[in-house]
Structures are given as C-alpha cells and as structure tokens.
Design an enzyme around this catalytic site. Sequence first.
Site, PDB file in Angstrom:
ATOM      1  N   ASP A   1     -22.059  -1.556   7.536  1.00  0.00           N
ATOM      2  CA  ASP A   1     -21.306  -2.799   7.417  1.00  0.00           C
ATOM      3  C   ASP A   1     -20.284  -2.810   8.555  1.00  0.00           C
ATOM      4  O   ASP A   1     -19.712  -1.769   8.889  1.00  0.00           O
ATOM      5  CB  ASP A   1     -20.594  -2.855   6.064  1.00  0.00           C
ATOM      6  CG  ASP A   1     -19.697  -4.066   5.943  1.00  0.00           C
ATOM      7  OD1 ASP A   1     -20.198  -5.186   6.071  1.00  0.00           O
ATOM      8  OD2 ASP A   1     -18.478  -3.870   5.749  1.00  0.00           O
TER       9      ASP A   1
ATOM     10  N   THR B   1     -17.211  -4.821   9.200  1.00  0.00           N
ATOM     11  CA  THR B   1     -15.773  -4.887   8.966  1.00  0.00           C
ATOM     12  C   THR B   1     -15.286  -3.731   8.100  1.00  0.00           C
ATOM     13  O   THR B   1     -15.786  -3.507   7.005  1.00  0.00           O
ATOM     14  CB  THR B   1     -15.408  -6.227   8.304  1.00  0.00           C
ATOM     15  OG1 THR B   1     -15.861  -7.285   9.130  1.00  0.00           O
ATOM     16  CG2 THR B   1     -13.903  -6.334   8.109  1.00  0.00           C
TER      17      THR B   1
ATOM     18  N   ASP C   1     -17.684  -0.473   2.685  1.00  0.00           N
ATOM     19  CA  ASP C   1     -16.409  -0.278   1.995  1.00  0.00           C
ATOM     20  C   ASP C   1     -16.051  -1.413   1.059  1.00  0.00           C
ATOM     21  O   ASP C   1     -14.974  -1.411   0.477  1.00  0.00           O
ATOM     22  CB  ASP C   1     -15.275  -0.095   3.012  1.00  0.00           C
ATOM     23  CG  ASP C   1     -14.954  -1.383   3.764  1.00  0.00           C
ATOM     24  OD1 ASP C   1     -15.848  -2.256   3.854  1.00  0.00           O
ATOM     25  OD2 ASP C   1     -13.816  -1.520   4.253  1.00  0.00           O
TER      26      ASP C   1
END
Length: 725
Positions: free
Chosen positions: A416, A418, A618
């Site tokens: 991922d 960001t 996250d």
Amino acid sequence: MTLAMAEQIATADNPAFVVVSDAAGRMRIQIEWVRSNPRRAVTVEEAIAKCNGVRVVHAYPRTGSVVVWYSPRCCDRQSILAAISGAAHVAAELIPTRAPHSSDIRNIEVLRMAIGAAALTLLGVRRYVFARPLLLPTTSRLVASGVTIFTGYPFLRGALRFGKTGTDALVSVATIASLILRENVVALAVLWLLNIGEYLQDLTLRRTRRAISALLSGTQDTAWIRLTDGPQAGTEIQVPIGTVQIGDEVVVHEHVAIPVDGEVIDGEAVVNQSAITGENLPVSVMAGSHVHAGSVVVRGRLMVRASAVGKHTTIGRIVTRVEEAQHDRAPIQTVGENFSRCFVPTSFVVSAITLAITKDVRRTMTVLLIACPCAVGLATPTAISAAIGNGARRGILIKGGSHLEQAGRVDAILFDKTGTLTVGRPVVTNIVAMHKDWSPEQVLAYAASSEIHSRHPLAEAVIRSTEERHISIPPHEECEVLVGLGMRTWADGRTLLLGSPSLLCAEKVKVSKTASEWVDKLRHQTETPLLFAVDGTLVGLISLRDEVRPEAAEVLTKLRASGVRRIVMLTGDHPDIAKAVATELGIDEWRAEVMPEDKLKVVRDLQNEGYVVGMVGDGVNDAPALAAADIGIAMGLAGTDVAVETADVALANDDLNRLLDVRDLGGRAVEVIRENYGMSIAVNAAGLFIGAGGALSPVLAAVLHNASSVAVVANSSRLIRYRLD
C-alpha cells in the site's frame, strides 16, 4: 459518592452493586444485574472505560463480577461508581453489539498453564534443590500423572473425537507413552508449551474478531436523522444506529463518523476517508458527492441520503471480506504432522510385533519410549519461540510460526502506498515569494497564522514547518473557514487568503503566469500547491508533499536481490500521483484508485499464478488483503487496530528495513526447524528399530530420548542470539 454510600445502595431496591475490594489500583465490584446478562456487562465496560485513569475493565456475566484496573493518582473512584449507576439505565437498543472483554480470557486455559508451570517448578525443585532421584515415588507419580492428564485433556479429547493421527494424536501418544514410562517431566513440559501456543493463537483470533466487530459498529451507537413526513417533518431526532434504513436522511456533524453509505443532498464538508481509501489527506464533498460509512467529517456538516446501511455498506463489506479471507486460509501441513501420520501408527505396530515375537515387555516399553515423539513435538515450538523473541527485540511482532515459514518463501509483495512506501504525513517542500515586499519566511509565517486553528493535515504540515525553521507565528484577529477551498484571515488590518487556486479564482485574485506554471509543475510532481494572497494580491506559494520513505528504494532493491520476483504498489490516489511515486521508487507494476475489494483481487490473482504473496499495509482498507495474503504485514503499531490485528506480522518501529529482517528471520527459523526435525526424526526412526532388535535397554532409550530433546532445544536456542544483518 463514597464507598460507604455505594455499599448502602446495594441494600436498596435500586440496581445493586457492592465494592468487594479496592486496593493497589484494582477494584472488584459485585453487580447483581450483570449476572447472566452479557449485554449489561458490555454496558458497564463501556461506561467505566470512559472514566479518567481507568486502564482496563472486565465484566464477568457468569458471576456478576466487574474488575477494574486504574491509576490511583489519575482516577476518581467515585466516578467509577457513578458510571456503574448510570449504566443500569442505558436503553437496551443503545448497547453496542459485542461480547464482554472478559470473553477473551478462558479461565480453564489459564488454569491449565498455571498448574503445568507449578508442577514443572516443583519437579525442578525436587530434583535439583533436594537432589531427589529422577523416578518419582508412587504418590508423587499419581499426582504428576493427574496433572499431566489435566493439562493434556484438550489433545486427548481431540485425538479421541477425530480419530486421526494428526497433531492431537501425536501429543496424546507422547503423553501416554511418557506416563507409562514415568517420563512425567517430559510430558508436562511438552504439554505446557503446546498449551501456551494454543492459548495465544486462540486469543489472537478472538481479539481479531472483536476488533472487526468494533469496526462494523463504529464508535457511533446512534445517528441523527431528519424526518421527511408527518407533523414533525424537518425535525432532527437521534435514533439507534441499527434502526436507520435505506432512504433516511442522515445528519452528520463535525468530528463525527458517517454511519451510512449514501449521497450528500445538502451541506459541504471536509471528509477524512482514510478508513476506506487509505489516503490521509481529507477531501471536500458537497451536494451530489457519494460518501462511505466509516469516513469522518473533519470540518462542516452534511445531510446524507442513505443508500446502504449496516453490513451492506463499504465498511461492512470490508469486514465480510476479512472474515472470509481468514476462514479460507489453508492450514499449513508441517513436517511434524506428516511424520506423525506415518510414524505413530508404525510405532504401535512395531511395538505390538515386538511383544508378540519376543514376549519381552521391557523391550516393548523400550520401543514405545524411543518412539515417543516428544523431540518432534519440541522441534517447532522451541524454534518458533526463540525466533519470535528475537524479532520482538527488534520491533518485529510475529503472531505465529506458520507466518515465519511463509516469510522466507515470499516471492511477490504488494505495498500500500500511503503510510507504507510514503511517510503518511505531508511536509512543506517549497515556499515561494511572488511579491517584492514579501520574503519566503513571511509567507510561511502568515500562512501558519491562517492555519493555526485548523486540524487539516495540510495546515498541520505548514505549522510544523514554522516550528522546524524556528519562525514565529504572528497573531490574527479573526478567521473564516472556506470549506473545501481554504482560509480567510484578518491580521494587522489586512485580509489574508490561503488555499487552492480555485479559492483565488473565486475571490477574483489575479494569478500570474509564473504562479500558474508553478501550480502545473507541482501537480505534475504530485505536490499540493497552496496560494497565499494579501488584500487581493498574490504574494506567495507553498507546496506540500507526502514524502517517500528515505529507505524505501534501497529496501525494494534488496528485496529483489533476495528473490522477490514481483513488487506491486497499490493506492487509492490519482494515477498521476501513483505513477510519479512508482517511477521514483523504480516500481514497474502499480494500481491506482483501488478499493479494498480491488486489493484483495490482486492478492488472489497473484496466488492463482503460483506466487507466495506478502501484503504490506497500515489501514483498515488493507485488512482484507492482509488477511488473504500468505503473510500480511502491518506497518507500525500506530496503524489502525484492525490492520494490526488482522496482519500476521506487525512492525512496531515503522521502519521498512524490518521487512528484510522478517524475511531473513523467517528463512533462518525454517532452517533450524528442519534441522530439529532431522535430528529428532532420525533418532526416533533409528531408535525404533534398534530398540525392537533388543540393542537398547529402557535406561539407554530414556537417555537417548532425553538427549534428542535437549539437542532440539539447544539448536533452537541459537535463534535467540541470531544476528540480523
């Protein structure tokens, strides 16, 4: 309310509670109306948890007991008692739908581990402190056997229930053989380790389900809706979240999570959609925009017509996907389980043949002893415990041995963007003065003055930049939030505008050709431009960017060198931004504007192509992919609870270099486990036939059996000191 008053209340007809004990920051309270009522237990937990200084609260509906751990310095105990009184009158429909926290703890499992530990301690004291012989006297042996059967009951029951030569049968055979041959210490040690492993695994699963359940219900137990018909049409009322229906007009105020999926029919707001998209930067929404449940209104007010509620919302589908992915995870067939399927029946056959041919019970007992696969049972848990402890010291939290094994085999990794490949918080990259009377420092100072009361991430970045540069922020007299555009501020008799180019266009501020070129250039570089005007004149520009982690490129290069064949970046961002970040990091494959379902599909597609897939993320939106991947890795314990709970590995210090350590540690752990199995299986297999031939006595068999167990433990302990590069 004092403790004495609380005890008096218990004698009245009102909902009763009695403070049983209160000392050293631990209070136990008996509440009759909690007994046999799990929902009321949840109410009490919710009410007490809101009190300042309360650390943990567990309500036990079976006994009606509530245990509160609190800080004596920070907590007012009277507030706890007042919270209990208030909890008695909460409407049933407003109680969150979840299990009490005490359901995470099964007393019988804890009791088995405690009794096993106590028995091992006493046996150790007996042998090494009082120098007693290894063989136990009759009374002690009966007690030890009883403890062994109690601690091993789950495995014995499993072996009898399923009738297969799997893990339960392996442990059961080892236990029975050890009891027959008076190897109580070995049996207790193995069962104690296995009980701890089973308990931790079960606890993790229950906590994951609780985190997911909390995600679905959200922090909002109620919602505000506007009535559309009847005499009270136009009135706003508060209702339980479960009663909201499709078509209802839901009112969402500032700093409140949106409870439904739907279309905005009135109002403007800045909304943080990170729970869905994973992107930290809030977006502006207005009438006609579509919003998702779980998003939070940072600033403004919205009227949303519900198009999906409950489990049918986007966030609800995320929960469903996570649960399905967890159930679909195939069990790893370990060497020990495969070995037991063949070796355990073989050992019984060989011992029976030996007894039938030789009529020698001692030789038969020797076969059973040398065939007892205790060392095989220790091969994995000891290595895993050592490796997990090694990783924990380095900020690598691994939730099970199977994940270590997969970490060394991963050949495709999804990232991922960001918060994983990027820092996850914007920083100021350029400060440009566009007027001769203004310096870059002045532009930044007055821009920070405009943003001083804003909670927007871009505003926080501007303010952080002044602190880093030790620039004083001048005061202002008044400010106005222009939702979705920027800020208007009055300072020193002047009107200041800070925001997007659209703001200056709307305010009829002339934007020079140079400024326009800057804006185009910055957007092409995936940076966000903020223009600053004073009294209708453009005087400066500030750009911000979510920086790529400094170690990211090097880590990706090392991952490729270690055998990772596919690296894919996933993001909910615009394709231009995704392309720029991917180019900077040398990533050839990327997907932009992806939703949680899309990330899960990428994981499935790679697995279908034969890859062992790792997923690094996250956010809540990463949870389905984290659960479905062969190994899910959550970046930083500051990430969302669901991401950390769902992932197989959590990196506590938020450093991408730890990914290399996970892979290295996993590969080394697998090597040690293979060595352990090689030693233990060789001893068992060779000893089985040597014992059947009469070349070993029971004493030598016991020595050889214990030596193999010691060798396995010693080999595993090397992982504790193993140094990661």
